[in-house]
Scaffold this motif. Structure first.
Motif, PDB file in Angstrom:
ATOM      1  N   LEU A  75      -1.709  25.201   9.925  1.00 58.97           N
ATOM      2  CA  LEU A  75      -0.603  25.147  10.879  1.00 58.97           C
ATOM      3  C   LEU A  75       0.699  24.768  10.182  1.00 58.97           C
ATOM      4  N   LYS A  76       0.591  23.810   9.246  1.00 58.61           N
ATOM      5  CA  LYS A  76       1.779  23.387   8.503  1.00 58.61           C
ATOM      6  C   LYS A  76       2.316  24.548   7.663  1.00 58.61           C
ATOM      7  N   TRP A  77       1.404  25.261   7.000  1.00 57.14           N
ATOM      8  CA  TRP A  77       1.836  26.404   6.176  1.00 57.14           C
ATOM      9  C   TRP A  77       2.528  27.459   7.041  1.00 57.14           C
TER      10      TRP A  77
ATOM     11  N   ASP B 137       1.971  10.443  -4.891  1.00 61.18           N
ATOM     12  CA  ASP B 137       2.537   9.088  -5.020  1.00 61.18           C
ATOM     13  C   ASP B 137       1.432   8.029  -5.021  1.00 61.18           C
ATOM     14  N   GLU B 138       0.437   8.264  -4.205  1.00 57.54           N
ATOM     15  CA  GLU B 138      -0.755   7.398  -4.120  1.00 57.54           C
ATOM     16  C   GLU B 138      -0.453   5.924  -4.344  1.00 57.54           C
ATOM     17  N   GLY B 139       0.092   5.317  -3.293  1.00 56.51           N
ATOM     18  CA  GLY B 139       0.552   3.935  -3.464  1.00 56.51           C
ATOM     19  C   GLY B 139      -0.354   2.862  -2.914  1.00 56.51           C
TER      20      GLY B 139
ATOM     21  N   GLY C 175      -4.872  17.791   6.309  1.00 58.52           N
ATOM     22  CA  GLY C 175      -4.197  17.104   5.204  1.00 58.52           C
ATOM     23  C   GLY C 175      -4.956  15.867   4.761  1.00 58.52           C
ATOM     24  N   ARG C 176      -5.108  15.717   3.445  1.00 55.13           N
ATOM     25  CA  ARG C 176      -5.856  14.580   2.912  1.00 55.13           C
ATOM     26  C   ARG C 176      -4.964  13.400   2.544  1.00 55.13           C
ATOM     27  N   GLY C 177      -3.667  13.487   2.887  1.00 57.35           N
ATOM     28  CA  GLY C 177      -2.741  12.400   2.550  1.00 57.35           C
ATOM     29  C   GLY C 177      -2.814  11.236   3.519  1.00 57.35           C
TER      30      GLY C 177
ATOM     31  N   ASN D 204       2.223  18.717   0.818  1.00 63.71           N
ATOM     32  CA  ASN D 204       0.801  18.414   0.971  1.00 63.71           C
ATOM     33  C   ASN D 204       0.366  17.440  -0.109  1.00 63.71           C
ATOM     34  N   ASN D 205      -0.732  16.816   0.174  1.00 67.21           N
ATOM     35  CA  ASN D 205      -1.330  15.849  -0.733  1.00 67.21           C
ATOM     36  C   ASN D 205      -2.043  16.560  -1.901  1.00 67.21           C
ATOM     37  N   VAL D 206      -2.248  15.861  -2.994  1.00 69.33           N
ATOM     38  CA  VAL D 206      -2.939  16.392  -4.176  1.00 69.33           C
ATOM     39  C   VAL D 206      -4.303  16.976  -3.791  1.00 69.33           C
TER      40      VAL D 206
ATOM     41  N   GLY E 203       5.834   5.450   9.176  1.00 77.63           N
ATOM     42  CA  GLY E 203       4.425   5.098   9.162  1.00 77.63           C
ATOM     43  C   GLY E 203       4.113   3.792   8.462  1.00 77.63           C
ATOM     44  N   LEU E 204       4.935   3.407   7.496  1.00 82.24           N
ATOM     45  CA  LEU E 204       4.636   2.157   6.795  1.00 82.24           C
ATOM     46  C   LEU E 204       4.656   0.989   7.774  1.00 82.24           C
ATOM     47  N   GLY E 205       5.744   0.884   8.524  1.00 80.60           N
ATOM     48  CA  GLY E 205       5.850  -0.202   9.490  1.00 80.60           C
ATOM     49  C   GLY E 205       4.878  -0.018  10.651  1.00 80.60           C
TER      50      GLY E 205
ATOM     51  N   ALA F  36       7.186   3.108  -5.646  1.00 81.43           N
ATOM     52  CA  ALA F  36       7.342   2.446  -4.349  1.00 81.43           C
ATOM     53  C   ALA F  36       6.363   3.087  -3.373  1.00 81.43           C
ATOM     54  N   PHE F  37       5.634   2.255  -2.627  1.00 84.29           N
ATOM     55  CA  PHE F  37       4.664   2.764  -1.656  1.00 84.29           C
ATOM     56  C   PHE F  37       5.357   3.675  -0.645  1.00 84.29           C
ATOM     57  N   VAL F  38       6.544   3.286  -0.220  1.00 84.83           N
ATOM     58  CA  VAL F  38       7.232   4.029   0.837  1.00 84.83           C
ATOM     59  C   VAL F  38       7.596   5.441   0.368  1.00 84.83           C
TER      60      VAL F  38
HETATM   61  C1  LIG Z   1       4.036   4.584   3.923  1.00 85.63           C
HETATM   62  C2  LIG Z   1       3.404   5.918   3.700  1.00 85.63           C
HETATM   63  C3  LIG Z   1       2.858   6.226   2.469  1.00 85.63           C
HETATM   64  C4  LIG Z   1       2.284   7.462   2.228  1.00 85.63           C
HETATM   65  N1  LIG Z   1       1.760   7.707   1.000  1.00 85.63           N
HETATM   66  C5  LIG Z   1       1.212   8.911   0.765  1.00 85.63           C
HETATM   67  C6  LIG Z   1       0.680   9.203  -0.520  1.00 85.63           C
HETATM   68  O1  LIG Z   1       0.673   8.368  -1.423  1.00 85.63           O
HETATM   69  N2  LIG Z   1       0.143  10.432  -0.735  1.00 85.63           N
HETATM   70  C7  LIG Z   1       0.129  11.379   0.256  1.00 85.63           C
HETATM   71  O2  LIG Z   1      -0.327  12.490   0.009  1.00 85.63           O
HETATM   72  N3  LIG Z   1       0.611  11.132   1.476  1.00 85.63           N
HETATM   73  C8  LIG Z   1       1.160   9.923   1.753  1.00 85.63           C
HETATM   74  N4  LIG Z   1       1.674   9.690   2.994  1.00 85.63           N
HETATM   75  C9  LIG Z   1       1.633  10.768   4.001  1.00 85.63           C
HETATM   76  C10 LIG Z   1       2.799  11.738   3.796  1.00 85.63           C
HETATM   77  O3  LIG Z   1       3.922  11.284   4.519  1.00 85.63           O
HETATM   78  C11 LIG Z   1       2.475  13.139   4.265  1.00 85.63           C
HETATM   79  O4  LIG Z   1       2.009  13.065   5.567  1.00 85.63           O
HETATM   80  C12 LIG Z   1       1.455  13.839   3.423  1.00 85.63           C
HETATM   81  O5  LIG Z   1       1.834  13.874   2.084  1.00 85.63           O
HETATM   82  C13 LIG Z   1       1.262  15.245   3.916  1.00 85.63           C
HETATM   83  O6  LIG Z   1       0.266  15.909   3.171  1.00 85.63           O
HETATM   84  P1  LIG Z   1      -1.117  16.348   3.822  1.00 85.63           P
HETATM   85  O7  LIG Z   1      -0.796  17.077   5.098  1.00 85.63           O
HETATM   86  O8  LIG Z   1      -1.724  17.225   2.808  1.00 85.63           O
HETATM   87  O9  LIG Z   1      -1.881  15.105   4.070  1.00 85.63           O
HETATM   88  C14 LIG Z   1       2.244   8.435   3.261  1.00 85.63           C
HETATM   89  C15 LIG Z   1       2.790   8.131   4.513  1.00 85.63           C
HETATM   90  C16 LIG Z   1       3.352   6.896   4.733  1.00 85.63           C
HETATM   91  C17 LIG Z   1       3.916   6.608   6.083  1.00 85.63           C
END
Ligand SMILES: Cc1cc2nc3c(=O)[nH]c(=O)nc-3n(C[C@H](O)[C@H](O)[C@H](O)COP(=O)(O)O)c2cc1C
Ligand code: SF4
Ligand code: SF4
Ligand code: SF4
Ligand code: FES
Ligand code: FES
Lengths: 529, 233
Positions: free
Chosen positions: A177-179, A197-199, A167-169, A322-324, A503-505, A282-284
């Motif tokens: 595995l997630k799929w 969301d890309e915060g 995952g690229r997020g 999943n992430n973009v 994860g934020l905290g 919102a970042f969260v």
């Molecule tokens: C505070 C916080 C912000 C996050 N922001 C993003 C985000 O902007 N984009 C994203 O793809 N994942 C973000 N994530 C991770 C996601 O929770 C999630 O793990 C992810 O989208 C899974 O996709 P992936 O397996 O393709 O990475 C964030 C996690 C946390 C804790």
């Protein structure tokens, strides 16, 4: 829609094309510096020169070299112009037949371009993201056809698993595995969610992919839907990305019109619809459980996991999130095979990663490089180091959740494990470069202020702990702190990291912890004895 | 239902499948500090006071289900220090003046501070401006004493079925609000049942007219209501 029609669209598009295409970047960076006017003036100039039969002007996605924008490229001549202004338009057109050009020449052999390996960004800067025909002519939707007609869902998942894609997020969870988990989870309905969301400050990879090649993301999501058995998808994009939302909506409409989204895609049993959900920024809300709550119409606030969304996500149904960029890899893996993909990168981190280079660096922009490239090569080779003869001091990867890596560790290869070992994370791909003028305590304070403002307030360690950490950093930068305050700071960082809910905290203290580790002298210099 | 065997503080115990670590610990006589948990309400894992050490990783006891072979420590030096820090953070967050509080002597926050040995606050007092809303005929809310545990939100939503309360804002600006952020007295959904008062662990929600140390919450009644409904079907 069947394969024949797909090929016909591609053929008609190739026939329609003029011999020469002037690519004019209309993605956000260049858009903001007058690209639309440049494109209009280029079109005018072509008509004025009577060359419409030979030359066409195409608005294309981001070329990556955003810091040198607006960018214009002549295809197939491979000539690049940078810092273009609308008044350069007539001379750019004239240059095609040997005239002198007033625009600055870019260098396509520059390491910035030469050392990239575009997979996610393969169409970036080459196709008009607002025309599905161009995506199809570039081979688009062929992988979806292949997946549906030549592979079982289990085979698709297997292929993704074997590719080694993670995952690229941010967290790097194995995508296959997630799929597989989503496909196996019990539920009468399943969903596919794309996290756009890309915060994090300094990150713009996902925005650029959505703006430059929205169909690539949609195709990845459709393949995922086929693999896990979903019939509805959502792309969650922040409201601050109006151009990405506009282009994605256009792409969804076009795909629907061509029956590439909707019912019985490629005459199969696959029904898949995609809708956009716009977040308030919102970042969260990038955290997956908060994102799901937000799509459901609730307060964007995380909840404890397990259960993970793969088992119980949107409206309690199994949900693939999943992430973009993760989705943008899928079509290429299906097209070229897992063996090809897993041959790129390192043992534990396969494939490429897109990074957004910003801060004190010559070549601001987007780069896509194979995993395992060293930080030095990215920052100094592609990025060109610090501008105006400055020295690069450190780089922050992973934004507010990541850590600061000093220049002495620039031989670290960029992969998930190596970055974790030096106290940072891969994150989603932001790379903020600092030079000697940056004070590291100020930097830590900047990121802590961000986390404090973005904390949702649900759990106490993050809600109040980040404020107290921020206050201590303020005290330090004001020169009023004692060694006892630094001990207090360390203890609070541990608390927030170890006990926060999401994860934020948990990651908020990383910038403080890593700057304390690598730049203790900058703290010491500010402390009262 | 399958039984699970696990170790709590070195002692083997058995627990029911699906049960939380918190429930399993209590059944075997081990108490774990809590604040956002209230018997009878759903768990949200927000206060983090119930964190325990599960094989070296910290987990909230209220939202973590038991699993076979877990090795749990509930009272290590590190956990005690973290819990004390969390309670300190709460005292520093808003204006808690126990000497003049209606709940003094019956307050879960105060009890936590005492039992965790938290006798002073090392952090800056954030001293935000918080309002007191006494627009309701019988009840009042003093935001200075609110710890954002959301027990009132859940009691009103899950037990009374009304959802008068919710949260607005984020971070330390988050506030409990009634209906559409109106004064409580104007919140038409409120049935004046008083369940939120029962649920509140602090002096934030109170009966109007009560004076210092008079406000007893009887939060156990929430569980009694829920249990009796369950038994009667
Ligand atoms: C505070 C916080 C912000 C996050 N922001 C993003 C985000 O902007 N984009 C994203 O793809 N994942 C973000 N994530 C991770 C996601 O929770 C999630 O793990 C992810 O989208 C899974 O996709 P992936 O397996 O393709 O990475 C964030 C996690 C946390 C804790
Ligand atoms: S860690 Fe921060 S953002 Fe995450 S739930 Fe707790 S308060 Fe909210
Ligand atoms: S009195 Fe009852 S209905 Fe009114 S807010 Fe409290 S719990 Fe809800
Ligand atoms: S008012 Fe009471 S029950 Fe409601 S969140 Fe605040 S402290 Fe908790
Ligand atoms: S936005 Fe034009 S090159 Fe990136
Ligand atoms: S009681 Fe478990 S987190 Fe609050």
């Amino acid at each position: 829609m069947d394969l024949h029609e797909l090929q016909q669209i591609a053929r008609r598009e190739r026939e329609r094309r003029r011999r020469i295409r002037i690519h004019c970047c209309t993605s956000l960076g260049c858009h903001a510096s007058n690209a639309i006017e440049i494109k209009r003036r280029l079109e005018e100039a072509v008509i004025a020169a009577g060359l419409e039969g030979e030359i066409e002007v195409a608005g294309v996605g981001c070329m990556g070299f955003c810091g040198h924008g607006p960018m214009v490229e002549i295809d197939p001549e491979n000539i690049l112009y940078e810092y273009v202004s609308p008044d350069d338009a007539p001379s750019i057109v004239a240059s095609i037949h040997g005239g002198a050009c007033t625009a600055g020449r870019g260098d396509k052999n520059h390491p910035f371009f030469a050392r990239q390996y575009p997979i996610v960004r393969k169409n970036g800067g080459k196709i008009d993201p607002e025309r599905i025909e161009e995506y199809i002519a570039a081979g688009g939707y062929r992988s979806l056809y292949r997946a549906i007609n030549e592979m079982t869902p289990a085979e698709v998942i297997d292929e993704i698993t074997r590719s080694g894609l993670r995952g690229r997020g941010g967290a790097g969870y194995p995508t296959g595995l997630k799929w597989a988990t989503v496909a196996k989870s019990r539920g009468d309905r399943r969903f596919v969610v794309c996290n756009g969301d890309e915060g994090d400050p300094g990150a713009f990879m996902d925005r650029s992919v959505l703006e430059s090649d929205p169909h690539l993301v949609l195709e990845g999501m459709s393949i995922a839907a086929y693999a896990v058995g979903a019939d509805q998808g959502y792309v969650y994009v922040r409201g601050e990305y109006p151009l990405a939302i506009e282009r994605l909506q256009k792409a969804i409409n076009q795909a629907k019109k061509h029956s590439l989204l909707g019912s019985q895609i490629f005459d199969s049993a696959l029904d898949f619809r995609v809708d956009i959900r716009v977040g308030a920024g919102a970042f969260v809300c990038g955290e997956e459980t908060a994102l799901i709550a937000s799509i459901e119409g609730g307060r964007g606030q995380p909840r404890p996991r397990p259960p993970y969304p793969a088992e119980s996500g949107l409206w309690g149904k199994p949900t693939l999130i999943n992430n973009v960029e993760t989705f943008a890899n899928i079509a290429s893996i299906i097209e070229r095979g897992s063996a090809w993909y897993s041959g790129i990168g390192t043992e534990s981190s396969r494939g490429t990663k897109v990074f957004a280079l910003t801060g004190k660096i010559c070549n601001t922009g987007l780069v896509e490089v194979p995993m395992g490239m060293t930080l030095r090569e990215i920052v100094e080779g592609l990025g060109g180091g610090a501008p105006d003869g400055g020295t690069v001091k450190a780089v922050q990867t992973g934004g507010p959740s990541g850590g600061c890596i000093p220049a002495s560790l620039f031989d670290t290869p960029v992969d998930y494990e190596s970055l974790a070992k030096v106290g940072s994370i891969m994150g989603s791909g932001g790379m903020v470069v600092m030079d000697e003028a940056t004070n590291m305590v100020e930097l830590a304070k900047f990121y802590m202020e961000f986390c404090m403002d973005e904390s949702c307030g649900k759990c106490i360690p993050c809600r109040v702990g980040t404020v107290q950490i921020y206050r201590l950093l303020e005290k330090i930068t004001a020169g009023e702190a004692t060694p006892a305050d630094v001990d207090q700071l360390r203890a609070l960082c541990q608390l927030v990291r170890d006990t926060s809910l999401c994860g934020l905290g948990q990651s908020a203290p990383n910038p403080v912890i890593s700057t304390l580790k690598y730049f203790p002298e900058e703290y010491d210099a500010l402390i009262k004895p | 239902m399958a039984a699970k065997t696990l170790k709590i503080n070195g002692t083997m115990i058995s627990a029911r499948e699906g049960e939380s670590i918190l429930e399993a610990a209590r059944d075997s006589g081990v108490s774990i500090p809590t604040l956002c948990h209230l018997d009878g309400l759903s768990d949200v894992g927000a206060c983090r006071l119930c964190i325990v050490d599960v094989g070296g990783r910290l987990r909230p006891a209220c939202t973590t289900a038991v699993a076979e072979g877990m090795d749990i420590q509930t009272n290590t030096e590190q956990l005690r220090a973290y819990r004390r820090q969390i309670v300190e953070l709460l005292f520093a967050e808003r204006g808690h003046v126990c000497a003049v509080c209606v709940a003094s002597g019956h307050c879960e926050l105060q009890n936590l501070a005492v039992s965790l040995g938290m006798d002073h606050v090392r952090y800056d007092y954030l001293a935000p401006t918080c309002t007191v809303d006494i627009s309701h005929q019988r009840f009042g809310i003093d935001h200075n004493r609110c710890v954002l545990c959301t027990r009132c939100v859940r009691a009103c939503d899950e037990v009374e079925g009304v959802h008068t309360w919710d949260i607005s804002g984020r971070g330390t600006s988050a506030r409990i609000i009634s209906d559409l952020n109106q004064p409580w007295g104007d919140a038409e959904s409120c049935t004046s049942c008083g369940k939120c008062l029962l649920a509140c662990p602090t002096g934030a929600l109170f009966q109007r007219g009560s004076t210092v140390a008079e406000m007893e919450h009887a939060s156990g009644r929430i569980a009694v209501i829920v249990e009796s409904r369950r038994v009667r079907g």
